[in-house]
Design a protein around this motif. Structure first.
Motif, short mmCIF file in Angstrom:
data_model
loop_
_atom_site.label_atom_id
_atom_site.label_comp_id
_atom_site.label_asym_id
_atom_site.label_seq_id
_atom_site.Cartn_x
_atom_site.Cartn_y
_atom_site.Cartn_z
N VAL A 19 0.87 -1.17 0.00
CA VAL A 19 0.00 0.00 0.00
C VAL A 19 0.90 1.22 0.00
N GLN A 20 0.69 2.12 -0.96
CA GLN A 20 1.48 3.35 -1.05
C GLN A 20 0.55 4.55 -0.99
N LEU A 21 0.93 5.49 -0.14
CA LEU A 21 0.22 6.75 0.00
C LEU A 21 1.20 7.83 -0.42
N ILE A 22 0.87 8.54 -1.50
CA ILE A 22 1.77 9.55 -2.06
C ILE A 22 1.11 10.91 -1.98
N MET A 23 1.80 11.84 -1.35
CA MET A 23 1.28 13.21 -1.22
C MET A 23 2.21 14.16 -1.95
N ASN A 24 1.69 14.79 -2.98
CA ASN A 24 2.42 15.80 -3.73
C ASN A 24 1.81 17.14 -3.34
N LEU A 25 2.41 17.76 -2.35
CA LEU A 25 1.89 19.02 -1.80
C LEU A 25 2.87 20.11 -2.16
N ASP A 26 2.55 20.88 -3.17
CA ASP A 26 3.56 21.78 -3.71
C ASP A 26 3.16 23.24 -3.65
N ARG A 27 2.84 23.80 -4.75
CA ARG A 27 2.69 25.25 -4.92
C ARG A 27 1.62 25.85 -4.01
N GLY A 28 1.95 27.00 -3.46
CA GLY A 28 0.96 27.78 -2.72
C GLY A 28 0.77 27.40 -1.26
N LEU A 29 1.48 26.40 -0.76
CA LEU A 29 1.33 26.00 0.63
C LEU A 29 2.62 26.27 1.41
N SER A 30 2.45 26.72 2.64
CA SER A 30 3.63 26.87 3.51
C SER A 30 4.02 25.49 4.03
N GLU A 31 5.21 25.38 4.60
CA GLU A 31 5.64 24.09 5.17
C GLU A 31 4.70 23.68 6.30
N ALA A 32 4.23 24.62 7.10
CA ALA A 32 3.30 24.31 8.19
C ALA A 32 1.98 23.75 7.64
N GLU A 33 1.50 24.35 6.55
CA GLU A 33 0.26 23.84 5.93
C GLU A 33 0.45 22.44 5.36
N ARG A 34 1.61 22.21 4.73
CA ARG A 34 1.88 20.88 4.19
C ARG A 34 1.96 19.85 5.31
N GLU A 35 2.63 20.21 6.42
CA GLU A 35 2.75 19.29 7.54
C GLU A 35 1.39 18.97 8.15
N GLN A 36 0.53 19.95 8.25
CA GLN A 36 -0.81 19.72 8.80
C GLN A 36 -1.59 18.75 7.91
N ILE A 37 -1.52 18.94 6.60
CA ILE A 37 -2.21 18.03 5.67
C ILE A 37 -1.65 16.62 5.81
N ARG A 38 -0.32 16.48 5.80
CA ARG A 38 0.29 15.15 5.92
C ARG A 38 -0.17 14.47 7.20
N THR A 39 -0.11 15.19 8.32
CA THR A 39 -0.46 14.62 9.61
C THR A 39 -1.92 14.19 9.66
N GLU A 40 -2.82 15.03 9.15
CA GLU A 40 -4.25 14.71 9.19
C GLU A 40 -4.60 13.56 8.25
N VAL A 41 -3.97 13.51 7.08
CA VAL A 41 -4.24 12.41 6.15
C VAL A 41 -3.72 11.09 6.74
N LEU A 42 -2.51 11.10 7.29
CA LEU A 42 -1.96 9.89 7.91
C LEU A 42 -2.83 9.40 9.07
N ALA A 43 -3.42 10.33 9.81
CA ALA A 43 -4.27 9.96 10.95
C ALA A 43 -5.60 9.34 10.50
N SER A 44 -5.95 9.50 9.22
CA SER A 44 -7.24 8.98 8.72
C SER A 44 -7.13 7.59 8.11
N VAL A 45 -5.93 7.01 8.05
CA VAL A 45 -5.76 5.70 7.42
C VAL A 45 -6.52 4.63 8.20
N VAL A 46 -7.30 3.81 7.47
CA VAL A 46 -8.05 2.69 8.07
C VAL A 46 -7.77 1.45 7.23
N TRP A 47 -7.23 0.40 7.89
CA TRP A 47 -6.98 -0.86 7.20
C TRP A 47 -8.27 -1.66 7.16
N LYS A 48 -8.51 -2.32 6.06
CA LYS A 48 -9.74 -3.13 5.86
C LYS A 48 -9.39 -4.59 5.77
#
Length: 193
Positions: A164-193
């Motif tokens: 299972v690969q989760l790839i986040m391409n978070l580039d233009r227009g976001l600060s590093e803090a905004e990118r980190e918040q997105i990464r953290t929240e997306v990782l926290a939402s992972v549910v194995w089935k």
């Protein structure tokens, strides 16, 4: 009378043990507390608040699902083993994929994935993480794309014989803090089935 000698030996050993135990507790120092209660000067260790999980659209592939941020849009899938969403404001993407692992280790999976990105930018392996209870590799690929900063974070784990690969391409227009918040929240939402 061997039984009498055995009883005498047991009694003597028991007596010695009682004397030793009594000696251990005889000099009680009132300044030393054996209570399980914390002393008044001890302050409780704060428990970190749980990371909020992303609550936007759901990406699903075999064995796993993940949420992307609110406002992101699911993109039409090109193949059934990849589900992708895009950020309509900042042009970032988040993809979730699943394929047969063939018994590959995390190190082998990370190496192959990083080799596929090699030569295009600076690729480095980060510390492995816990991804919803499973060990996962993490690597970062940074480069410039059309003179814009570009960062790709890839996380990979093996679940039920699937890579299972989760790839986040978070580039233009976001600060590093905004990118980190997105990464953290997306990782926290992972549910194995």
């Amino acid at each position: 009378m061997p039984a009498r000698h055995r009883l005498a030996g047991v009694a003597a050993a028991s007596g010695i043990a009682l004397v030793l135990l009594a000696g251990c507790g005889g000099d009680h120092d009132p300044a030393v507390s054996t209570s399980a209660e914390p002393s008044p000067s001890a302050s409780p260790t704060p428990t970190p608040a749980p990371t909020p999980a992303a609550s936007g659209p759901v990406l699903k592939v075999e064995g796993v699902q993940v949420n992307v941020p609110v406002g992101w849009k699911r993109l039409d899938p090109l193949v059934s083993m990849v589900d992708t969403a895009g950020d309509p404001v900042n042009t970032g993407t988040i993809s979730l994929s699943s394929r047969v692992s063939f018994g590959s280790s995390l190190d082998e999976l990370a190496k192959v994935s990083m080799e596929q990105s090699a030569g295009k930018g600076e690729t480095r392996r980060e510390q492995d993480i816990d991804l919803a209870g499973l060990p996962a590799y993490h690597y970062v690929d940074t480069r410039k794309y059309r003179e814009s900063p570009w960062r790709l974070d890839e996380y990979g784990a093996v679940h039920n014989g699937q890579v299972v690969q989760l790839i986040m391409n978070l580039d233009r227009g976001l600060s590093e803090a905004e990118r980190e918040q997105i990464r953290t929240e997306v990782l926290a939402s992972v549910v194995w089935k």
